[in-house]
Design a protein around this motif. Sequence first.
Motif, PDB file in Angstrom:
ATOM      1  N   ASN A  94       0.873  -1.176   0.000  1.00  7.16           N
ATOM      2  CA  ASN A  94       0.000   0.000   0.000  1.00  7.16           C
ATOM      3  C   ASN A  94       0.910   1.226   0.000  1.00  7.16           C
ATOM      4  OD1 ASN A  94      -1.512   2.291   1.034  1.00  7.16           O
ATOM      5  ND2 ASN A  94      -3.138   0.837   1.555  1.00  7.16           N
ATOM      6  N   LEU A  95       0.952   1.933  -1.120  1.00  2.61           N
ATOM      7  CA  LEU A  95       1.901   3.042  -1.271  1.00  2.61           C
ATOM      8  C   LEU A  95       1.649   4.151  -0.258  1.00  2.61           C
ATOM      9  CD1 LEU A  95       4.289   4.093  -2.904  1.00  2.61           C
ATOM     10  CD2 LEU A  95       2.648   5.175  -4.471  1.00  2.61           C
ATOM     11  N   SER A  96       0.389   4.459   0.001  1.00  2.00           N
ATOM     12  CA  SER A  96       0.098   5.538   0.953  1.00  2.00           C
ATOM     13  C   SER A  96       0.546   5.160   2.368  1.00  2.00           C
ATOM     14  CB  SER A  96      -1.397   5.876   0.943  1.00  2.00           C
ATOM     15  OG  SER A  96      -2.168   4.773   1.379  1.00  2.00           O
ATOM     16  N   HIS A  97       0.423   3.880   2.716  1.00  2.00           N
ATOM     17  CA  HIS A  97       0.901   3.416   4.029  1.00  2.00           C
ATOM     18  C   HIS A  97       2.417   3.541   4.114  1.00  2.00           C
ATOM     19  CE1 HIS A  97       0.924   1.312   7.788  1.00  2.00           C
ATOM     20  NE2 HIS A  97       1.587   0.271   7.313  1.00  2.00           N
ATOM     21  N   PHE A  98       3.098   3.191   3.029  1.00  2.00           N
ATOM     22  CA  PHE A  98       4.555   3.347   2.972  1.00  2.00           C
ATOM     23  C   PHE A  98       4.942   4.809   3.169  1.00  2.00           C
ATOM     24  CE2 PHE A  98       8.174   4.270  -0.029  1.00  2.00           C
ATOM     25  CZ  PHE A  98       9.180   3.822   0.823  1.00  2.00           C
ATOM     26  N   TYR A  99       4.272   5.720   2.448  1.00  2.00           N
ATOM     27  CA  TYR A  99       4.571   7.146   2.574  1.00  2.00           C
ATOM     28  C   TYR A  99       4.338   7.619   4.012  1.00  2.00           C
ATOM     29  CZ  TYR A  99       5.631   8.779  -2.127  1.00  2.00           C
ATOM     30  OH  TYR A  99       6.258   9.050  -3.324  1.00  2.00           O
ATOM     31  N   HIS A 100       3.247   7.154   4.616  1.00  2.00           N
ATOM     32  CA  HIS A 100       2.918   7.579   5.983  1.00  2.00           C
ATOM     33  C   HIS A 100       4.000   7.131   6.965  1.00  2.00           C
ATOM     34  CE1 HIS A 100       0.687   8.248   9.684  1.00  2.00           C
ATOM     35  NE2 HIS A 100       0.876   6.972  10.007  1.00  2.00           N
ATOM     36  N   LEU A 101       4.406   5.869   6.899  1.00  2.00           N
ATOM     37  CA  LEU A 101       5.421   5.354   7.815  1.00  2.00           C
ATOM     38  C   LEU A 101       6.778   6.015   7.577  1.00  2.00           C
ATOM     39  CD1 LEU A 101       4.592   1.531   7.828  1.00  2.00           C
ATOM     40  CD2 LEU A 101       4.070   3.207   9.608  1.00  2.00           C
ATOM     41  N   PHE A 102       7.121   6.225   6.312  1.00  2.00           N
ATOM     42  CA  PHE A 102       8.405   6.852   5.977  1.00  2.00           C
ATOM     43  C   PHE A 102       8.443   8.285   6.506  1.00  2.00           C
ATOM     44  CE2 PHE A 102      11.866   8.629   3.608  1.00  2.00           C
ATOM     45  CZ  PHE A 102      12.703   7.561   3.321  1.00  2.00           C
ATOM     46  N   GLN A 103       7.373   9.036   6.302  1.00  2.00           N
ATOM     47  CA  GLN A 103       7.296  10.419   6.778  1.00  2.00           C
ATOM     48  C   GLN A 103       7.415  10.473   8.296  1.00  2.00           C
ATOM     49  OE1 GLN A 103       6.729  13.397   4.851  1.00  2.00           O
ATOM     50  NE2 GLN A 103       7.145  14.451   6.777  1.00  2.00           N
ATOM     51  N   LYS A 109       8.902   8.343  10.310  1.00  2.00           N
ATOM     52  CA  LYS A 109      10.222   7.954  10.812  1.00  2.00           C
ATOM     53  C   LYS A 109      11.303   8.943  10.423  1.00  2.00           C
ATOM     54  CE  LYS A 109      13.443   4.128  11.260  1.00  2.00           C
ATOM     55  NZ  LYS A 109      13.688   2.682  11.118  1.00  2.00           N
ATOM     56  N   TYR A 110      11.286   9.446   9.184  1.00  2.00           N
ATOM     57  CA  TYR A 110      12.392  10.269   8.689  1.00  2.00           C
ATOM     58  C   TYR A 110      12.024  11.741   8.504  1.00  2.00           C
ATOM     59  CZ  TYR A 110      14.484   5.721   7.819  1.00  2.00           C
ATOM     60  OH  TYR A 110      14.979   4.449   7.975  1.00  2.00           O
ATOM     61  N   GLN A 111      10.804  12.106   8.894  1.00  2.00           N
ATOM     62  CA  GLN A 111      10.347  13.498   8.755  1.00  2.00           C
ATOM     63  C   GLN A 111      10.538  14.030   7.331  1.00  2.00           C
ATOM     64  OE1 GLN A 111      12.836  13.116  11.738  1.00  2.00           O
ATOM     65  NE2 GLN A 111      10.996  12.024  12.369  1.00  2.00           N
ATOM     66  N   SER A 112      10.294  13.168   6.377  1.00  2.00           N
ATOM     67  CA  SER A 112      10.478  13.539   4.968  1.00  2.00           C
ATOM     68  C   SER A 112       9.738  12.526   4.102  1.00  2.00           C
ATOM     69  CB  SER A 112      11.974  13.533   4.616  1.00  2.00           C
ATOM     70  OG  SER A 112      12.168  13.676   3.223  1.00  2.00           O
ATOM     71  N   SER A 113       9.274  12.970   2.943  1.00  2.00           N
ATOM     72  CA  SER A 113       8.713  12.018   1.987  1.00  2.00           C
ATOM     73  C   SER A 113       9.856  11.247   1.336  1.00  2.00           C
ATOM     74  CB  SER A 113       7.909  12.750   0.917  1.00  2.00           C
ATOM     75  OG  SER A 113       8.800  13.470   0.066  1.00  2.00           O
ATOM     76  N   ALA A 146      10.546  10.823  -1.805  1.00  2.00           N
ATOM     77  CA  ALA A 146      11.106  11.587  -2.927  1.00  2.00           C
ATOM     78  C   ALA A 146      12.013  12.710  -2.434  1.00  2.00           C
ATOM     79  CB  ALA A 146       9.982  12.146  -3.795  1.00  2.00           C
ATOM     80  N   LYS A 147      11.562  13.444  -1.421  1.00  2.00           N
ATOM     81  CA  LYS A 147      12.372  14.534  -0.878  1.00  2.00           C
ATOM     82  C   LYS A 147      13.643  13.979  -0.233  1.00  2.00           C
ATOM     83  CE  LYS A 147      12.188  18.395   2.382  1.00  2.00           C
ATOM     84  NZ  LYS A 147      11.342  19.097   3.401  1.00  2.00           N
ATOM     85  N   PHE A 148      13.507  12.867   0.480  1.00  2.00           N
ATOM     86  CA  PHE A 148      14.652  12.227   1.117  1.00  2.00           C
ATOM     87  C   PHE A 148      15.702  11.874   0.070  1.00  2.00           C
ATOM     88  CE2 PHE A 148      17.047   8.592   2.616  1.00  2.00           C
ATOM     89  CZ  PHE A 148      17.284   8.883   3.944  1.00  2.00           C
ATOM     90  N   ARG A 149      15.259  11.285  -1.049  1.00  2.00           N
ATOM     91  CA  ARG A 149      16.199  10.912  -2.120  1.00  2.00           C
ATOM     92  C   ARG A 149      16.900  12.148  -2.679  1.00  2.00           C
ATOM     93  NH1 ARG A 149      14.048   7.185  -6.879  1.00  2.00           N
ATOM     94  NH2 ARG A 149      15.332   5.537  -5.979  1.00  2.00           N
ATOM     95  N   ARG A 150      16.165  13.213  -2.889  1.00  2.00           N
ATOM     96  CA  ARG A 150      16.783  14.446  -3.427  1.00  2.00           C
ATOM     97  C   ARG A 150      17.816  15.000  -2.462  1.00  2.00           C
ATOM     98  NH1 ARG A 150      11.373  15.642  -4.845  1.00  2.00           N
ATOM     99  NH2 ARG A 150      11.203  17.079  -3.065  1.00  2.00           N
ATOM    100  N   GLN A 151      17.482  15.020  -1.176  1.00  2.00           N
ATOM    101  CA  GLN A 151      18.409  15.563  -0.176  1.00  2.00           C
ATOM    102  C   GLN A 151      19.701  14.757  -0.120  1.00  2.00           C
ATOM    103  OE1 GLN A 151      15.820  15.388   3.251  1.00  2.00           O
ATOM    104  NE2 GLN A 151      15.328  17.566   3.138  1.00  2.00           N
ATOM    105  N   GLN A 152      19.592  13.432  -0.163  1.00  2.00           N
ATOM    106  CA  GLN A 152      20.785  12.598  -0.095  1.00  2.00           C
ATOM    107  C   GLN A 152      21.625  12.711  -1.367  1.00  2.00           C
ATOM    108  OE1 GLN A 152      21.559  11.325   2.914  1.00  2.00           O
ATOM    109  NE2 GLN A 152      19.695  12.487   3.333  1.00  2.00           N
ATOM    110  N   THR A 153      20.966  12.840  -2.507  1.00  2.00           N
ATOM    111  CA  THR A 153      21.695  13.025  -3.761  1.00  2.00           C
ATOM    112  C   THR A 153      22.469  14.336  -3.739  1.00  2.00           C
ATOM    113  OG1 THR A 153      20.045  11.751  -4.992  1.00  2.00           O
ATOM    114  CG2 THR A 153      21.465  13.216  -6.264  1.00  2.00           C
ATOM    115  N   THR A 154      21.826  15.395  -3.246  1.00  2.00           N
ATOM    116  CA  THR A 154      22.478  16.701  -3.144  1.00  2.00           C
ATOM    117  C   THR A 154      23.662  16.647  -2.190  1.00  2.00           C
ATOM    118  OG1 THR A 154      20.386  17.839  -3.588  1.00  2.00           O
ATOM    119  CG2 THR A 154      22.140  19.123  -2.538  1.00  2.00           C
ATOM    120  N   ARG A 155      23.479  15.975  -1.034  1.00  2.00           N
ATOM    121  CA  ARG A 155      24.558  15.875  -0.057  1.00  2.00           C
ATOM    122  C   ARG A 155      25.765  15.164  -0.642  1.00  2.00           C
ATOM    123  NH1 ARG A 155      26.478  12.043   2.929  1.00  2.00           N
ATOM    124  NH2 ARG A 155      24.801  10.585   2.457  1.00  2.00           N
ATOM    125  N   LYS A 156      25.518  14.057  -1.356  1.00  2.00           N
ATOM    126  CA  LYS A 156      26.632  13.302  -1.941  1.00  2.00           C
ATOM    127  C   LYS A 156      27.364  14.093  -3.022  1.00  2.00           C
ATOM    128  CE  LYS A 156      24.714   8.762  -0.941  1.00  2.00           C
ATOM    129  NZ  LYS A 156      24.103   7.531  -1.496  1.00  2.00           N
TER     130      LYS A 156
END
Length: 290
Positions: A259-268, A270-274, A276-286
């Motif tokens: 369930n994609l929405s459940h995944f998004y809810h749990l991810f948000q 735990k990591y205070q981020s969606s 997609a945003k998490f991936r962008r932030q880590q790509t920028t950091r690297k």
Amino acid sequence: MHIPVYGEEHTFLDKETGLLYRNSSFRETASLHTHNFFEFFIVVDGTALHMVNGTIATLARGDLVFIRPQDTHTYEFYYSEDFRIINVGFSRSLFQEIRRFLNKDGEMRRLTNAPLPPCVRTEPGAGRDLIRAFKSIGARIKGGNPQHTTLHAQCYLASVFADYFFCYAGREQEGGRQPVWFDKLLLEMDKIENLQEGLPRMLELAACSQNHLCRVFQETLATTPTAYINDKRLEYAVYFLTQSGDEILEISERCGFHNLSHFYHLFQRKYQSSPAKFRRQQTTRKEKNR
């Protein structure tokens, strides 16, 4: 993907002593790699995800880890970037000297043949003592007599094996904090194929009632089996988000979230981020750290 072998493609061990010392912040830790030498590292500050041998574990302050030449690993973001480790690496030949000195082949085989690097959570006082001793080895590598430095390190590293790793399983069992079968269950549930099946697979592996399993989880980890499974799935999601270009829907399903929405809810949560945003932030950091 090419995985560098440190010690072959990059030379890190001191030629005279066969030792390595590093004090690294999160930004200075290496990307996915393996070694041709052994190492201990201890977490000095912070928390991070340790991606090792195809699984993911959370590392926190005081964790002491024994890395073998066959291990492939890296570290990834977890809430903040205050993560810092101290490494002491040692050559295969020095490891063999330590092994002969200790004369505990059974214990050593258990440590070197384990599927994942052995990890011990040290008490605060013991952790501080380890950090001071590792720093002392580092200072000797820089300015001490090479022969004396090697001997000093050999003696201390032998004591690390004896004090923290040889009796670790026995201490845990005697203390009654975590049954041996439960340790084995958690090790199995680190595997992505078991996490995909979730609670039914956990119950199958545990071979006990769901009520009993819930009690053990609450008593030992202060959580539920379902929460534990979801946390491990999210850690794998972090791995796939940062180490692959796969679509988020595909990552969600691969980690056992159907369930994609459940995944998004749990991810948000735990990591205070969606994702997609998490991936962008880590790509920028690297990219900034290159």
